[in-house]
Design a protein around this motif. Sequence first.
Motif, PDB file in Angstrom:
ATOM      1  N   GLY A  39      90.862  33.602  96.223  1.00 57.61           N
ATOM      2  CA  GLY A  39      91.145  34.464  95.085  1.00 57.61           C
ATOM      3  C   GLY A  39      92.584  34.924  95.087  1.00 57.61           C
ATOM      4  O   GLY A  39      93.318  34.758  96.066  1.00 57.61           O
ATOM      5  N   ALA A  40      92.993  35.538  93.964  1.00 58.17           N
ATOM      6  CA  ALA A  40      94.393  35.936  93.805  1.00 58.17           C
ATOM      7  C   ALA A  40      94.802  37.032  94.778  1.00 58.17           C
ATOM      8  O   ALA A  40      95.948  37.071  95.231  1.00 58.17           O
ATOM      9  CB  ALA A  40      94.635  36.392  92.365  1.00 58.17           C
ATOM     10  N   GLN A  41      93.878  37.935  95.123  1.00 54.08           N
ATOM     11  CA  GLN A  41      94.232  39.068  95.962  1.00 54.08           C
ATOM     12  C   GLN A  41      94.587  38.661  97.379  1.00 54.08           C
ATOM     13  O   GLN A  41      95.395  39.308  98.040  1.00 54.08           O
ATOM     14  CB  GLN A  41      93.073  40.083  95.975  1.00 54.08           C
ATOM     15  N   ARG A  42      93.976  37.606  97.889  1.00 55.52           N
ATOM     16  CA  ARG A  42      94.226  37.168  99.262  1.00 55.52           C
ATOM     17  C   ARG A  42      95.143  35.942  99.323  1.00 55.52           C
ATOM     18  O   ARG A  42      95.337  35.357 100.379  1.00 55.52           O
ATOM     19  CB  ARG A  42      92.892  36.852  99.958  1.00 55.52           C
ATOM     20  N   PHE A  43      95.693  35.577  98.190  1.00 54.05           N
ATOM     21  CA  PHE A  43      96.573  34.414  98.119  1.00 54.05           C
ATOM     22  C   PHE A  43      97.930  34.772  98.706  1.00 54.05           C
ATOM     23  O   PHE A  43      98.585  35.724  98.272  1.00 54.05           O
ATOM     24  CB  PHE A  43      96.727  33.983  96.661  1.00 54.05           C
ATOM     25  N   THR A  44      98.395  34.002  99.687  1.00 56.88           N
ATOM     26  CA  THR A  44      99.718  34.216 100.272  1.00 56.88           C
ATOM     27  C   THR A  44     100.396  32.868 100.513  1.00 56.88           C
ATOM     28  O   THR A  44      99.735  31.841 100.638  1.00 56.88           O
ATOM     29  CB  THR A  44      99.640  34.958 101.624  1.00 56.88           C
ATOM     30  N   SER A  45     101.707  32.912 100.603  1.00 57.41           N
ATOM     31  CA  SER A  45     102.462  31.693 100.906  1.00 57.41           C
ATOM     32  C   SER A  45     102.096  31.161 102.287  1.00 57.41           C
ATOM     33  O   SER A  45     102.058  29.938 102.501  1.00 57.41           O
ATOM     34  CB  SER A  45     103.969  31.974 100.835  1.00 57.41           C
ATOM     35  N   ALA A  46     101.828  32.059 103.224  1.00 55.28           N
ATOM     36  CA  ALA A  46     101.466  31.637 104.577  1.00 55.28           C
ATOM     37  C   ALA A  46     100.146  30.866 104.583  1.00 55.28           C
ATOM     38  O   ALA A  46     100.009  29.855 105.280  1.00 55.28           O
ATOM     39  CB  ALA A  46     101.369  32.850 105.496  1.00 55.28           C
ATOM     40  N   ARG A  47      99.172  31.332 103.803  1.00 58.86           N
ATOM     41  CA  ARG A  47      97.886  30.629 103.733  1.00 58.86           C
ATOM     42  C   ARG A  47      98.064  29.262 103.077  1.00 58.86           C
ATOM     43  O   ARG A  47      97.411  28.289 103.468  1.00 58.86           O
ATOM     44  CB  ARG A  47      96.863  31.465 102.962  1.00 58.86           C
ATOM     45  N   VAL A  48      98.938  29.195 102.084  1.00 61.78           N
ATOM     46  CA  VAL A  48      99.203  27.907 101.442  1.00 61.78           C
ATOM     47  C   VAL A  48      99.827  26.936 102.433  1.00 61.78           C
ATOM     48  O   VAL A  48      99.437  25.770 102.523  1.00 61.78           O
ATOM     49  CB  VAL A  48     100.128  28.093 100.213  1.00 61.78           C
ATOM     50  N   ALA A  49     100.801  27.423 103.195  1.00 60.43           N
ATOM     51  CA  ALA A  49     101.464  26.568 104.187  1.00 60.43           C
ATOM     52  C   ALA A  49     100.463  26.067 105.222  1.00 60.43           C
ATOM     53  O   ALA A  49     100.482  24.880 105.598  1.00 60.43           O
ATOM     54  CB  ALA A  49     102.590  27.349 104.864  1.00 60.43           C
ATOM     55  N   GLU A  50      99.597  26.964 105.675  1.00 65.05           N
ATOM     56  CA  GLU A  50      98.597  26.565 106.669  1.00 65.05           C
ATOM     57  C   GLU A  50      97.664  25.502 106.109  1.00 65.05           C
ATOM     58  O   GLU A  50      97.374  24.501 106.778  1.00 65.05           O
ATOM     59  CB  GLU A  50      97.790  27.790 107.109  1.00 65.05           C
ATOM     60  N   ARG A  51      97.197  25.683 104.876  1.00 68.72           N
ATOM     61  CA  ARG A  51      96.293  24.705 104.263  1.00 68.72           C
ATOM     62  C   ARG A  51      97.009  23.372 104.035  1.00 68.72           C
ATOM     63  O   ARG A  51      96.408  22.302 104.188  1.00 68.72           O
ATOM     64  CB  ARG A  51      95.767  25.252 102.937  1.00 68.72           C
ATOM     65  N   ALA A  52      98.283  23.421 103.707  1.00 66.47           N
ATOM     66  CA  ALA A  52      99.051  22.200 103.439  1.00 66.47           C
ATOM     67  C   ALA A  52      99.474  21.494 104.716  1.00 66.47           C
ATOM     68  O   ALA A  52      99.886  20.327 104.669  1.00 66.47           O
ATOM     69  CB  ALA A  52     100.283  22.529 102.602  1.00 66.47           C
ATOM     70  N   GLY A  53      99.409  22.205 105.849  1.00 61.85           N
ATOM     71  CA  GLY A  53      99.839  21.615 107.110  1.00 61.85           C
ATOM     72  C   GLY A  53     101.349  21.522 107.225  1.00 61.85           C
ATOM     73  O   GLY A  53     101.877  20.604 107.863  1.00 61.85           O
ATOM     74  N   VAL A  54     102.053  22.482 106.616  1.00 61.63           N
ATOM     75  CA  VAL A  54     103.518  22.512 106.688  1.00 61.63           C
ATOM     76  C   VAL A  54     103.948  23.907 107.117  1.00 61.63           C
ATOM     77  O   VAL A  54     103.151  24.851 107.149  1.00 61.63           O
ATOM     78  CB  VAL A  54     104.163  22.149 105.331  1.00 61.63           C
ATOM     79  N   SER A  55     105.212  24.069 107.424  1.00 58.33           N
ATOM     80  CA  SER A  55     105.728  25.380 107.803  1.00 58.33           C
ATOM     81  C   SER A  55     105.927  26.244 106.564  1.00 58.33           C
ATOM     82  O   SER A  55     106.093  25.737 105.451  1.00 58.33           O
ATOM     83  CB  SER A  55     107.057  25.231 108.545  1.00 58.33           C
ATOM     84  N   VAL A  56     105.920  27.569 106.775  1.00 57.66           N
ATOM     85  CA  VAL A  56     106.195  28.473 105.665  1.00 57.66           C
ATOM     86  C   VAL A  56     107.597  28.219 105.118  1.00 57.66           C
ATOM     87  O   VAL A  56     107.835  28.316 103.917  1.00 57.66           O
ATOM     88  CB  VAL A  56     106.047  29.943 106.112  1.00 57.66           C
ATOM     89  N   GLY A  57     108.514  27.850 106.015  1.00 59.81           N
ATOM     90  CA  GLY A  57     109.875  27.536 105.577  1.00 59.81           C
ATOM     91  C   GLY A  57     109.915  26.389 104.597  1.00 59.81           C
ATOM     92  O   GLY A  57     110.726  26.377 103.667  1.00 59.81           O
TER      93      GLY A  57
END
Length: 210
Positions: A39-57
Amino acid sequence: MSNRRHPSISLRKRPQQARSADLVATILEAAAQVLAAEGAQRFTSARVAERAGVSVGSVYQYFPNKAAILFRLQSDEWTRTTDLLRDILENTRIPPLERVHKLVHAFVQSECDEAEMRVALSDAAPLYRDAPESRTAQASGDAILQHFMREVLPDALDCTRELAGELIGTTLSQVGKHFSEKSRTPEEVEAFSHAMADMLCAYLGSLQSR
């Protein structure tokens, strides 16, 4: 008057090579998965990076913040809707009111297919709703509808055509959203779309006869 600044929702840079484009595609696919799951409330760039298998950078290379990621997902949805409007309403080989029927069915079907993502993006809308990029993206669909109104109502006043386009666009958006709030069968989509298209065509017909 408020001078509150909105977060930047533009890409930091555009991918120039296939490898970069693939990375952005991977990030966006992961973002859609995180949004649907968290959901939108728990959406973060860090979670996206983790799911994508890439660094936050790697995410921040292209998206300055989570609002930029969410806006890109929303912008892609708007682009699909705009393309749908253009492909159907600008096909002059088909009579105008038949195009209305085709558009309504295609739009309602897409609303049902993308209902889960649309709800999540609606929750995220305050992050980018008032940004200039958001207004620009939505203006494209409005322009296509107004062009169609000039074709179908050539003798009407500009204000009448503008009102008709706004009414049809709002009806598609709001009624489609309500209808897609629960799972629908193909038969239900067909029956509902046909009835709504008949209603809109009757409205346009009444304007044509004035």
